[in-house]
Design a protein around this motif. Structure first.
Motif: not given
Length: 162
Positions: A88-115
């Motif tokens: 990801l550091p090479d594939l997304l050179p214009n981004f300084s940070k990201i949240i990576y999640v696997d495809y088997d995760i259930i997300i039950l709230g905003d990711l803003d605080e984590m980000f």
């Protein structure tokens, strides 16, 4: 996220879980796939029509992965797509940070605080596995992390040559 054709439905469930439980933020997903031209991946992309706060982009793994793919297949523990996050550091050179999640995760709230967690001095932050004993056959450490949810400091990872 990263997925292959076997993970299309779980990927849709993960994205839908986020979009159905949050309403104030917009989200942009970068999904690493083995071949973005495969028609089945359009099922994931079609979620954009349902949620105007969602954008889905597909990334193909870097060419260097081809050189080690045979070695990775020999491990047979995880699919090749599980290793895409390492690039990801090479594939997304214009981004300084990201949240990576696997495809088997259930997300039950905003990711803003984590980000917005402070990553100064860290390559990534992760969740400590609540039951590391499940993983005793892999690692014997009480602070085994769940690699399926990562806040990644891509800028620092690039600076560190990771």
């Amino acid at each position: 996220m990263s997925t292959n054709e076997n993970g299309i439905l779980p990927t849709i469930v993960t994205i839908t879980s986020l979009m159905e439980t949050t309403y104030r933020c917009s989200y942009e997903f970068f999904i690493m796939v083995d071949d973005a031209s495969k028609p089945n991946y359009t099922k994931i992309k079609s979620l954009e029509a349902r949620y105007n706060r969602l954008r889905v982009n597909f990334l193909e793994p870097p060419q260097c992965l081809n050189a080690i793919e045979k070695q990775l297949k020999n491990t047979q523990r995880w699919p090749i797509a599980a290793y895409y996050r390492l690039f990801l550091p090479d594939l997304l050179p214009n981004f300084s940070k990201i949240i990576y999640v696997d495809y088997d995760i259930i997300i039950l709230g905003d990711l803003d605080e984590m980000f917005h967690l402070d990553l100064k001095g860290y390559n990534l932050k992760a969740v400590i596995d609540p039951n590391p004993n499940w993983n005793n056959h892999i690692f014997r450490h009480p602070k085994y992390i769940c690699s399926g949810v990562l806040l990644m400091n891509l800028k620092q990872m690039r600076q560190n040559g990771m």
